[in-house]
Design a protein around this motif. Sequence first.
Motif, PDB file in Angstrom:
ATOM      1  N   ALA A  16      44.355  40.722  60.292  1.00 41.98           N
ATOM      2  CA  ALA A  16      45.453  41.313  59.534  1.00 41.98           C
ATOM      3  C   ALA A  16      46.601  40.336  59.309  1.00 41.98           C
ATOM      4  N   SER A  17      46.740  39.337  60.169  1.00 38.12           N
ATOM      5  CA  SER A  17      47.844  38.382  60.012  1.00 38.12           C
ATOM      6  C   SER A  17      47.537  37.298  58.977  1.00 38.12           C
ATOM      7  N   THR A  18      46.283  37.252  58.496  1.00 38.16           N
ATOM      8  CA  THR A  18      45.902  36.261  57.494  1.00 38.16           C
ATOM      9  C   THR A  18      46.334  36.733  56.109  1.00 38.16           C
ATOM     10  N   GLU A  19      46.992  35.860  55.365  1.00 34.18           N
ATOM     11  CA  GLU A  19      47.451  36.221  54.020  1.00 34.18           C
ATOM     12  C   GLU A  19      46.250  36.468  53.106  1.00 34.18           C
ATOM     13  N   MET A  20      46.307  37.582  52.348  1.00 35.45           N
ATOM     14  CA  MET A  20      45.235  37.920  51.412  1.00 35.45           C
ATOM     15  C   MET A  20      45.488  37.253  50.074  1.00 35.45           C
ATOM     16  N   PRO A  21      44.603  36.352  49.644  1.00 33.60           N
ATOM     17  CA  PRO A  21      44.753  35.794  48.307  1.00 33.60           C
ATOM     18  C   PRO A  21      44.370  36.846  47.279  1.00 33.60           C
ATOM     19  N   MET A  22      44.904  36.779  46.103  1.00 33.11           N
ATOM     20  CA  MET A  22      44.545  37.720  45.045  1.00 33.11           C
ATOM     21  C   MET A  22      43.803  36.950  43.950  1.00 33.11           C
ATOM     22  N   THR A  47      39.489  35.859  52.332  1.00 32.47           N
ATOM     23  CA  THR A  47      39.771  36.078  53.747  1.00 32.47           C
ATOM     24  C   THR A  47      39.127  37.371  54.243  1.00 32.47           C
ATOM     25  N   MET A  48      38.381  38.026  53.350  1.00 39.52           N
ATOM     26  CA  MET A  48      37.635  39.233  53.706  1.00 39.52           C
ATOM     27  C   MET A  48      36.467  39.354  52.751  1.00 39.52           C
ATOM     28  N   GLY A  49      35.457  40.113  53.158  1.00 40.16           N
ATOM     29  CA  GLY A  49      34.303  40.254  52.291  1.00 40.16           C
ATOM     30  C   GLY A  49      33.300  41.269  52.807  1.00 40.16           C
ATOM     31  N   ILE A  50      32.168  41.327  52.107  1.00 31.31           N
ATOM     32  CA  ILE A  50      31.091  42.251  52.437  1.00 31.31           C
ATOM     33  C   ILE A  50      29.789  41.462  52.453  1.00 31.31           C
ATOM     34  N   VAL A 106      40.333  49.723  49.650  1.00 33.54           N
ATOM     35  CA  VAL A 106      41.636  49.819  50.306  1.00 33.54           C
ATOM     36  C   VAL A 106      42.554  48.917  49.484  1.00 33.54           C
ATOM     37  N   PRO A 107      43.788  49.348  49.165  1.00 33.13           N
ATOM     38  CA  PRO A 107      44.645  48.548  48.288  1.00 33.13           C
ATOM     39  C   PRO A 107      44.685  47.058  48.649  1.00 33.13           C
ATOM     40  N   GLY A 108      44.367  46.230  47.637  1.00 29.91           N
ATOM     41  CA  GLY A 108      44.397  44.790  47.771  1.00 29.91           C
ATOM     42  C   GLY A 108      43.084  44.160  48.202  1.00 29.91           C
ATOM     43  N   HIS A 109      42.195  44.905  48.818  1.00 26.70           N
ATOM     44  CA  HIS A 109      40.987  44.300  49.382  1.00 26.70           C
ATOM     45  C   HIS A 109      39.990  43.838  48.316  1.00 26.70           C
ATOM     46  N   TYR A 110      39.754  44.639  47.284  1.00 24.85           N
ATOM     47  CA  TYR A 110      38.825  44.237  46.225  1.00 24.85           C
ATOM     48  C   TYR A 110      39.320  42.956  45.541  1.00 24.85           C
TER      49      TYR A 110
END
Length: 162
Positions: free
Chosen positions: A37-43, A58-61, A146-150
């Motif tokens: 959660a502390s890692t900045e999410m790139p858009m 920084t996240m994925g499936i 979830v907002p921002g994740h996609y």
Amino acid sequence: MKTVSKLGIATAMLMAGSTGSVWAASLVQVSLWDKGASTEMPMGLAYAAPGLDLTKATMGINVLPAAVKAGKVTFKVKNGSKDTIHEMIVMFLADSKKSLPYIDAENRVDEDKAGDKGEVSELDPGKSGALTVDLKAGKYLLICNVPGHYGAGMWAEFTVDP
């Protein structure tokens, strides 16, 4: 007089009426992950975005297998995050060159317009869930909405073969 269990009768009826393969669903393992959660999410990492570079995600499936035969498909989903809620939604992909319809003000996909086929709703960190759906041949995206994740790259392509 012999007694026959209800389970025995049901099993015999199923075996007589069809092959076992008709009743079995394809099994797909889905892992939802992030770098914390502390890692900045790139858009700008949404599917089909210009200049897409998923190495910045920084996240994925992760999906295994990435393709199955048409019919009943069971997704076993695990949220591998230590501190972030995720979900998995199955979206039909009408055009593989276009991103899904997006609601900028809410920072998420418009599920109604995108063709939501089912979901495993918000999973707490470390939790699991399952979804079984009947899918026709075609291309799909598995997303976290979830907002921002996609937009941060939390999606995976999935194929259903004829």
